[in-house]
Design an enzyme around this catalytic site. Sequence first.
Site, PDB file in Angstrom:
ATOM      1  N   GLU A 140      24.257  49.355  21.868  1.00 23.57           N
ATOM      2  CA  GLU A 140      25.612  49.282  21.341  1.00 23.57           C
ATOM      3  C   GLU A 140      26.548  48.705  22.400  1.00 23.57           C
ATOM      4  OE1 GLU A 140      26.604  53.193  19.906  1.00 23.57           O
ATOM      5  OE2 GLU A 140      24.758  53.292  18.737  1.00 23.57           O
ATOM      6  N   CYS A 157      33.056  45.980  26.414  1.00 20.78           N
ATOM      7  CA  CYS A 157      32.378  47.081  27.107  1.00 20.78           C
ATOM      8  C   CYS A 157      30.875  46.901  26.883  1.00 20.78           C
ATOM      9  CB  CYS A 157      32.870  48.409  26.547  1.00 20.78           C
ATOM     10  SG  CYS A 157      32.057  49.826  27.284  1.00 20.78           S
ATOM     11  N   CYS A 214      19.993  56.662  28.663  1.00 18.39           N
ATOM     12  CA  CYS A 214      20.312  56.858  30.086  1.00 18.39           C
ATOM     13  C   CYS A 214      19.561  58.075  30.584  1.00 18.39           C
ATOM     14  CB  CYS A 214      21.817  57.063  30.263  1.00 18.39           C
ATOM     15  SG  CYS A 214      22.301  57.245  31.989  1.00 18.39           S
ATOM     16  N   CYS A 261      24.569  63.140  31.952  1.00 14.65           N
ATOM     17  CA  CYS A 261      25.887  63.749  32.170  1.00 14.65           C
ATOM     18  C   CYS A 261      26.187  64.672  30.984  1.00 14.65           C
ATOM     19  CB  CYS A 261      26.962  62.683  32.328  1.00 14.65           C
ATOM     20  SG  CYS A 261      26.649  61.642  33.764  1.00 14.65           S
ATOM     21  N   CYS A 271      28.086  63.473  27.574  1.00 10.42           N
ATOM     22  CA  CYS A 271      27.889  62.092  27.136  1.00 10.42           C
ATOM     23  C   CYS A 271      26.797  61.981  26.074  1.00 10.42           C
ATOM     24  CB  CYS A 271      27.529  61.246  28.359  1.00 10.42           C
ATOM     25  SG  CYS A 271      27.044  59.580  27.942  1.00 10.42           S
ATOM     26  N   SER A 285      32.613  57.470  37.985  1.00  8.72           N
ATOM     27  CA  SER A 285      32.737  58.547  37.002  1.00  8.72           C
ATOM     28  C   SER A 285      32.783  59.856  37.767  1.00  8.72           C
ATOM     29  CB  SER A 285      31.524  58.539  36.066  1.00  8.72           C
ATOM     30  OG  SER A 285      31.502  57.349  35.341  1.00  8.72           O
ATOM     31  N   CYS A 313      34.710  56.176  24.973  1.00  5.90           N
ATOM     32  CA  CYS A 313      33.919  56.498  26.151  1.00  5.90           C
ATOM     33  C   CYS A 313      33.046  57.717  25.930  1.00  5.90           C
ATOM     34  CB  CYS A 313      34.848  56.806  27.298  1.00  5.90           C
ATOM     35  SG  CYS A 313      35.476  55.342  28.020  1.00  5.90           S
TER      36      CYS A 313
HETATM   37  S1  SF4 Z   1      28.107  59.032  31.422  1.00  5.16           S
HETATM   38 FE1  SF4 Z   1      26.244  59.659  32.552  1.00  5.16          FE
HETATM   39  S2  SF4 Z   1      24.683  60.018  30.966  1.00  5.16           S
HETATM   40 FE2  SF4 Z   1      26.363  58.834  30.012  1.00  5.16          FE
HETATM   41  S3  SF4 Z   1      25.707  56.696  30.194  1.00  5.16           S
HETATM   42 FE3  SF4 Z   1      27.027  57.128  31.975  1.00  5.16          FE
HETATM   43  S4  SF4 Z   1      25.597  57.775  33.600  1.00  5.16           S
HETATM   44 FE4  SF4 Z   1      24.467  57.890  31.662  1.00  5.16          FE
END
Ligand code: SF4
Length: 354
Positions: free
Chosen positions: A103, A116, A123, A127, A130, A227, A346
């Site tokens: 996406e 974006c 991933c 996190c 997320c 982040s 986000c």
């Molecule tokens: S916020 Fe963390 S879990 Fe989500 S895509 Fe980014 S690095 Fe990966």
Amino acid sequence: MTPVQPIQQAQLPPSFYGLSRDQLASHLVTHGLPTFRAQQLFSWVYQKHERHPLAMTDLPLSFRGRLEELCDLRLPPAEAVLATPDSATHKFVLELAGGARVECVSMRTTRRLTFCLSSQVGCALGCAFCATGLMGLKRNLAASEIVGQVVAMGDFHRWQDERFNIVFMGMGEPLANYKALMDAIRILRDERGLNMGARRITVSTSGLVPQIRKLAGEGLQLGLALSLHATTDELRDRLVPVNRRWPLRELMAAAREYGERSGRRVTLEYTLLAGVNDRPEDAARLADMARALPSKINLIPYNPVPGLEWKRPDHRAVEAFAHRLMPRAPAVTVRRTLGGEIWAACGQLGGLGA
Ligand code: SF4
């Protein structure tokens, strides 16, 4: 007895979007073609936005006739394009080779268009807030699949915007797919191609310290966004588990090095989670951290993900947190939430609502 011959697999041509101009030139030379054809192709595809060989009128017919066997100009097809009611934000679900989906999102404000991009399918970093992290890592994207997202979204918007920005804040941890990321950035920056200035590209990381240092050594003025989301190791270990490997002290030292070497202010991304990291003492620590390096703070009121426990603070709490920061921190912005209606904001990418 005649030995059984192995079946020869037809060699597929490389994707055009994964080749730098030099790589394309070398590839064409191996097929007996002059190197300047690479420049002409870059210009047709990235500057005139034309991919059909018939339209490339300054190229010899013999070359145009071979183009399809030399390189693959097809883009990943869009399985879905979702738009917010005001049409300012579009989420694209692209189908990749092997059946994976990725996406990416375009966001238009009065000032600019921003793409974006995703760097991985899923991933590995998990996190806590997320949606992408919930998927786990399916695979890295190739450079061609990263550049392909830009071309697909540019086509959709008919290349009306001469200048647009790119942020690597979609699915995945870009610095965990370092080579493909840098290969894609090199292609996007080519002056005979899309000619994107490094300052218009921002890479966001959850905090892979060695790769941040490596990026600082690239000598590019790419934007870097961290982040951060927490100001103590105790909380960040919970929210951004990679913190257990590279805690805040190491992360902030690498970020300072990046800011100093690149001459760019590092953006500290801070997702506000009600009752978790939005207390006055969090604001005080965040302001101190921001003052220790060339930086700016971007506050992101949490975008809900079904099944996760976190809550978004109300408008007044967000304002109060920002006001606590402002006298002490160098620069503070509150990110407008774009795309929440289509699960494109986000932290929400990952197939939900697609
Ligand atoms: S916020 Fe963390 S879990 Fe989500 S895509 Fe980014 S690095 Fe990966």
